[in-house]
Design a protein around this motif. Structure first.
Motif, PDB file in Angstrom:
ATOM      1  N   TRP A 159       0.836  -1.207   0.000  1.00 37.81           N
ATOM      2  CA  TRP A 159       0.000   0.000   0.000  1.00 37.81           C
ATOM      3  C   TRP A 159       0.871   1.258   0.000  1.00 37.81           C
ATOM      4  O   TRP A 159       0.590   2.214  -0.722  1.00 37.81           O
ATOM      5  N   GLU A 185     -13.677  -6.817   6.100  1.00 36.34           N
ATOM      6  CA  GLU A 185     -14.234  -5.463   6.130  1.00 36.34           C
ATOM      7  C   GLU A 185     -13.313  -4.504   6.892  1.00 36.34           C
ATOM      8  O   GLU A 185     -13.070  -3.374   6.440  1.00 36.34           O
ATOM      9  N   ARG A 186     -12.779  -4.952   8.032  1.00 37.82           N
ATOM     10  CA  ARG A 186     -11.895  -4.077   8.810  1.00 37.82           C
ATOM     11  C   ARG A 186     -10.587  -3.833   8.084  1.00 37.82           C
ATOM     12  O   ARG A 186     -10.065  -2.712   8.088  1.00 37.82           O
ATOM     13  N   ASN A 194     -10.103  -3.853   4.860  1.00 38.64           N
ATOM     14  CA  ASN A 194     -10.393  -2.952   3.748  1.00 38.64           C
ATOM     15  C   ASN A 194     -10.557  -1.511   4.231  1.00 38.64           C
ATOM     16  O   ASN A 194     -10.087  -0.568   3.579  1.00 38.64           O
ATOM     17  N   GLN A 195     -11.210  -1.348   5.376  1.00 37.44           N
ATOM     18  CA  GLN A 195     -11.384  -0.005   5.935  1.00 37.44           C
ATOM     19  C   GLN A 195     -10.043   0.578   6.353  1.00 37.44           C
ATOM     20  O   GLN A 195      -9.759   1.760   6.116  1.00 37.44           O
ATOM     21  N   TYR A 196      -9.215  -0.253   6.982  1.00 42.17           N
ATOM     22  CA  TYR A 196      -7.872   0.197   7.356  1.00 42.17           C
ATOM     23  C   TYR A 196      -7.073   0.604   6.121  1.00 42.17           C
ATOM     24  O   TYR A 196      -6.347   1.612   6.145  1.00 42.17           O
ATOM     25  N   GLU A 197      -7.165  -0.168   5.055  1.00 37.88           N
ATOM     26  CA  GLU A 197      -6.441   0.169   3.834  1.00 37.88           C
ATOM     27  C   GLU A 197      -6.840   1.557   3.337  1.00 37.88           C
ATOM     28  O   GLU A 197      -5.976   2.385   2.994  1.00 37.88           O
ATOM     29  N   THR A 198      -8.133   1.819   3.312  1.00 41.12           N
ATOM     30  CA  THR A 198      -8.618   3.121   2.860  1.00 41.12           C
ATOM     31  C   THR A 198      -8.114   4.246   3.754  1.00 41.12           C
ATOM     32  O   THR A 198      -7.590   5.265   3.266  1.00 41.12           O
ATOM     33  N   GLU A 199      -8.246   4.062   5.067  1.00 40.08           N
ATOM     34  CA  GLU A 199      -7.829   5.093   6.019  1.00 40.08           C
ATOM     35  C   GLU A 199      -6.323   5.334   5.941  1.00 40.08           C
ATOM     36  O   GLU A 199      -5.860   6.487   5.977  1.00 40.08           O
ATOM     37  N   TYR A 200      -5.562   4.245   5.836  1.00 44.31           N
ATOM     38  CA  TYR A 200      -4.110   4.367   5.808  1.00 44.31           C
ATOM     39  C   TYR A 200      -3.635   5.074   4.544  1.00 44.31           C
ATOM     40  O   TYR A 200      -2.795   5.982   4.608  1.00 44.31           O
ATOM     41  N   GLU A 234      -5.223   7.156   2.676  1.00 50.54           N
ATOM     42  CA  GLU A 234      -5.585   8.575   2.744  1.00 50.54           C
ATOM     43  C   GLU A 234      -4.632   9.328   3.668  1.00 50.54           C
ATOM     44  O   GLU A 234      -4.213  10.456   3.362  1.00 50.54           O
TER      45      GLU A 234
END
Length: 209
Positions: free
Chosen positions: A27, A180-181, A183-189, A191
């Motif tokens: 990432w 789900e968590r 994937n959410q972490y990937e998005t937050e990280y 950004e």
């Protein structure tokens, strides 16, 4: 544009396969290359030449560390890597001395680094939930990751002269690592590092003008 050296400290050992930190490394590489940075990556599971790794530190504008926390420390292979590479960097771009003089050895400890002007960024991954750090009466006594468990790690980097650019900590990655968590972490990280390194790119561009 700027040079980023990423260290993947996701050691393969016992029940830990290092897969999550491999994902984090990917990432980071993806985001930073899109921002135009030059990226080098080392993996602590690989054999390494300590002198060449010291050259990577000297080349970098920012060093990025990724690692899981094992027994409230960095993994043993990452500690070995740091011991070997920082020793190779003694009077060779990483640090000159502990900063003190024999005439007054009581002061200036930790000021002998050679990496002033460089920065570092860190991620850590945990079995512990974030509430273990924030809730009254919980295990880490309301001390954050950075001011508690990673305090020595931050002082280590300060000893070399580097300054802290930012941190991102991934929590509850064993008992609650749902798709789900993650994937959410990937998005937050993504950004978060995009915002941090976009500012850093601007700073580096202006330094070179």
């Amino acid at each position: 544009m700027g040079n980023i050296f990423i260290i993947n400290g996701g050691q393969t050992f016992a029940h830990s396969g290092g897969a999550f930190n491999k994902s984090i490394t990917g990432w980071t590489k993806e985001v930073l290359e899109k921002e135009g940075f030059k990226v080098r990556i080392s993996n602590v599971n690989d054999e390494f030449d300590a002198v060449q790794e010291a050259e990577n530190f000297k080349w970098a504008d920012v060093v990025v560390y990724h690692f899981p926390v094992w027994w409230f420390q960095v993994p043993n292979r990452l500690k070995f890597y740091i011991d070997e590479v920082f020793t190779a960097g003694h009077k060779n771009g990483i640090y000159e001395s502990d900063g003190r003089s024999r005439t007054n050895p009581k002061i200036n400890y930790g000021t002998g680094g050679l990496m002033h002007g460089k920065k570092y960024f860190v991620t850590s991954s945990w079995n512990a939930p974030d509430t273990a750090f924030t809730m009254e009466g919980e295990f880490f006594q309301q001390k954050s990751v950075d001011e508690g468990v990673l305090f020595g790690f931050h002082r280590m980097n300060a000893f070399t002269g580097m300054t802290h650019l930012g941190s991102f900590h991934f929590h509850d990655m064993e008992k609650n690592a749902t798709v789900e968590r993650v994937n959410q972490y990937e998005t937050e990280y993504k950004e978060y590092i995009q915002s941090i390194f976009a500012k850093e790119k601007y700073i580096l561009q202006n330094k070179k003008l």
